[in-house]
Design a protein around this motif. Structure first.
Motif, PDB file in Angstrom:
ATOM      1  N   VAL A 267      21.074   1.796  -8.799  1.00  0.00           N
ATOM      2  CA  VAL A 267      20.354   1.675  -7.088  1.00  0.00           C
ATOM      3  C   VAL A 267      20.190  -0.064  -7.077  1.00  0.00           C
ATOM      4  N   GLN A 268      20.311  -0.400  -6.099  1.00  0.00           N
ATOM      5  CA  GLN A 268      20.127  -1.369  -5.567  1.00  0.00           C
ATOM      6  C   GLN A 268      18.366  -2.096  -4.951  1.00  0.00           C
ATOM      7  N   LEU A 269      17.768  -2.682  -6.036  1.00  0.00           N
ATOM      8  CA  LEU A 269      15.946  -2.882  -5.204  1.00  0.00           C
ATOM      9  C   LEU A 269      15.813  -3.920  -4.695  1.00  0.00           C
ATOM     10  N   ALA A 270      14.977  -4.287  -3.512  1.00  0.00           N
ATOM     11  CA  ALA A 270      15.072  -4.331  -2.317  1.00  0.00           C
ATOM     12  C   ALA A 270      14.322  -5.587  -2.428  1.00  0.00           C
ATOM     13  N   THR A 271      12.410  -4.696  -2.460  1.00  0.00           N
ATOM     14  CA  THR A 271      11.236  -5.345  -3.122  1.00  0.00           C
ATOM     15  C   THR A 271      10.720  -5.380  -4.812  1.00  0.00           C
ATOM     16  N   GLY A 272      11.791  -5.408  -5.825  1.00  0.00           N
ATOM     17  CA  GLY A 272      11.440  -5.599  -6.618  1.00  0.00           C
ATOM     18  C   GLY A 272      10.411  -4.437  -7.822  1.00  0.00           C
ATOM     19  N   LEU A 273       9.054  -4.969  -7.907  1.00  0.00           N
ATOM     20  CA  LEU A 273       7.857  -4.011  -8.516  1.00  0.00           C
ATOM     21  C   LEU A 273       7.670  -2.710  -7.362  1.00  0.00           C
ATOM     22  N   ASP A 274       7.061  -3.353  -6.163  1.00  0.00           N
ATOM     23  CA  ASP A 274       7.442  -1.924  -5.313  1.00  0.00           C
ATOM     24  C   ASP A 274       8.436  -0.842  -5.406  1.00  0.00           C
ATOM     25  N   ASP A 275       9.796  -1.132  -5.450  1.00  0.00           N
ATOM     26  CA  ASP A 275      10.168  -0.574  -5.860  1.00  0.00           C
ATOM     27  C   ASP A 275      10.436   0.439  -6.849  1.00  0.00           C
ATOM     28  N   ILE A 276      10.693  -0.286  -7.410  1.00  0.00           N
ATOM     29  CA  ILE A 276      10.480   0.270  -9.190  1.00  0.00           C
ATOM     30  C   ILE A 276       9.693   1.299  -8.908  1.00  0.00           C
ATOM     31  N   ALA A 277       8.591   1.067  -8.508  1.00  0.00           N
ATOM     32  CA  ALA A 277       7.090   2.140  -8.840  1.00  0.00           C
ATOM     33  C   ALA A 277       7.349   3.620  -7.796  1.00  0.00           C
ATOM     34  N   GLU A 278       7.501   3.203  -6.484  1.00  0.00           N
ATOM     35  CA  GLU A 278       8.336   4.401  -5.629  1.00  0.00           C
ATOM     36  C   GLU A 278       9.278   4.625  -6.650  1.00  0.00           C
ATOM     37  N   ALA A 279      10.363   4.298  -6.684  1.00  0.00           N
ATOM     38  CA  ALA A 279      11.309   5.178  -7.574  1.00  0.00           C
ATOM     39  C   ALA A 279      10.854   5.891  -8.744  1.00  0.00           C
ATOM     40  N   ALA A 280      10.671   5.700  -9.395  1.00  0.00           N
ATOM     41  CA  ALA A 280       9.268   6.173 -10.079  1.00  0.00           C
ATOM     42  C   ALA A 280       8.298   7.487 -10.263  1.00  0.00           C
TER      43      ALA A 280
END
Length: 335
Positions: A267-280
């Motif tokens: 999945v493409q990330l838009a906001t980097g670290l924030d997206d990663i934390a939300e996804a996890a």
């Protein structure tokens, strides 16, 4: 900005096959241009025109300040060329190959001998100097081939897929030697099907497909054409794919794509670290068991997939192979 290589509107046709359809290039002195493209794209035809082995049907080109058609001899004195396959004489020793080329370049016998010794030492071939080239390993032959192209101290070096068929260690060796030449001020045009090679060596890249330049820029600029970072999630249980896809979609606001066996979602990330934390957090809340969780930057492979519809430079359309073979046969005849 001084240009060591400049081409405008290069065209070349072989019968009903148009190998080049208006190629433009501009290579500043002392830099490396990576020329990328699938088999049959026109890379080798471009190199052969710039190296004066072929005449273009249309367009113009200058190398080291000289016109490749009207000033062929001057271009030839300014360049070195290493083709896709080692072109050394296998019946001669490594030292004899280099001395022979030196004398063909009108060096005196003592000067040719000195230059051969210099290059044998630089390319770590001194111990094998008295052996016939036919006994060399693939990596040693390619090093000797590159050394041969440097006998006349060229200001512009054409490398046409120079590491084809080499093992990883030999490829790294050759990369280091190419970097040495660039550091000494040599301009390099490098065609390659190894996308990592362009990533490692080239200051800028052009992508050629079907005889046209379809993209150009630094590796990072080309990668940005296919978007930013993406998250790759390996699923311990592919039956949870739907739940994982829903969780990721909610978390990052983009639709995930699954691989063929459904075990990996991207999945493409838009906001980097924030997206990663939300996804996890979303995957954990949905009870999805994850075997791998990694952020990937786009690669040049992704650029190829996006620009040409092929996953990498070696995955050429099989239908193009016969045309490419005809192109190479015609080029050999012209040379």
């Amino acid at each position: 900005m001084e240009l060591a290589i400049q081409a405008e509107g290069l065209r070349k046709r072989y019968g009903d096959h148009e190998a080049l359809r208006g190629v433009d290039l501009a290579v500043p002195a002392g830099t490396v241009l990576g020329v990328l493209g699938p088999n049959g794209a026109g890379k080798t035809t471009t190199v052969r025109i710039l190296a004066t082995l072929l005449e273009p049907d249309a367009g113009s080109a200058r190398v080291a300040g000289y016109d490749v058609v009207r000033e062929r001899k001057e271009v030839q004195r300014a360049i070195g060329l290493t083709g896709q396959y080692a072109a050394v004489d296998e019946q001669l020793t490594g030292a004899e190959n280099l001395r022979m080329v030196g004398m063909l370049q009108r060096l005196s016998r003592p000067a040719a001998k000195r230059r051969a010794a210099e290059l044998l030492e630089r390319f770590r071939l001194t111990d094998a100097a008295g052996r016939t080239a036919g006994t060399y390993s693939g990596g040693m032959r390619r090093r000797l081939d590159l050394a041969v192209s440097l006998v006349a101290r060229p200001s512009v070096l054409f490398l046409d897929e120079p590491t084809t068929g080499l093992d990883p260690a030999s490829r790294l060796d050759l990369w280091a030697m190419i970097r040495e030449q660039v550091a000494s001020g040599v301009t390099v045009l490098l065609t390659t099907q190894y996308l990592e090679e362009a990533d490692q060596l080239a200051d800028r890249n052009v992508v050629i497909d079907s005889g046209r330049v379809i993209a150009e820029g630094t590796s990072d600029e080309l990668k940005r054409k296919v978007g930013g970072e993406r998250l790759e999630v390996g699923l311990a249980d592919p039956e949870q794919r739907a739940a994982a896809a829903a969780a990721l979609s909610r978390a990052v606001g983009a639709v995930p794509v699954a691989d063929d066996d459904g075990r990996v979602l991207r999945v493409q990330l838009a906001t980097g670290l924030d997206d990663i934390a939300e996804a996890a957090a979303a995957l954990r809340a949905s009870g999805v068991a994850v075997s791998d969780f990694a952020v990937r930057r786009p690669s040049l492979d992704d650029v190829f997939l996006s620009l040409t519809g092929r996953s990498d430079a070696t995955a050429a359309d099989p239908a193009a192979a016969p045309a490419d073979a005809r192109t190479r046969e015609t080029e050999r005849s012209a040379a």
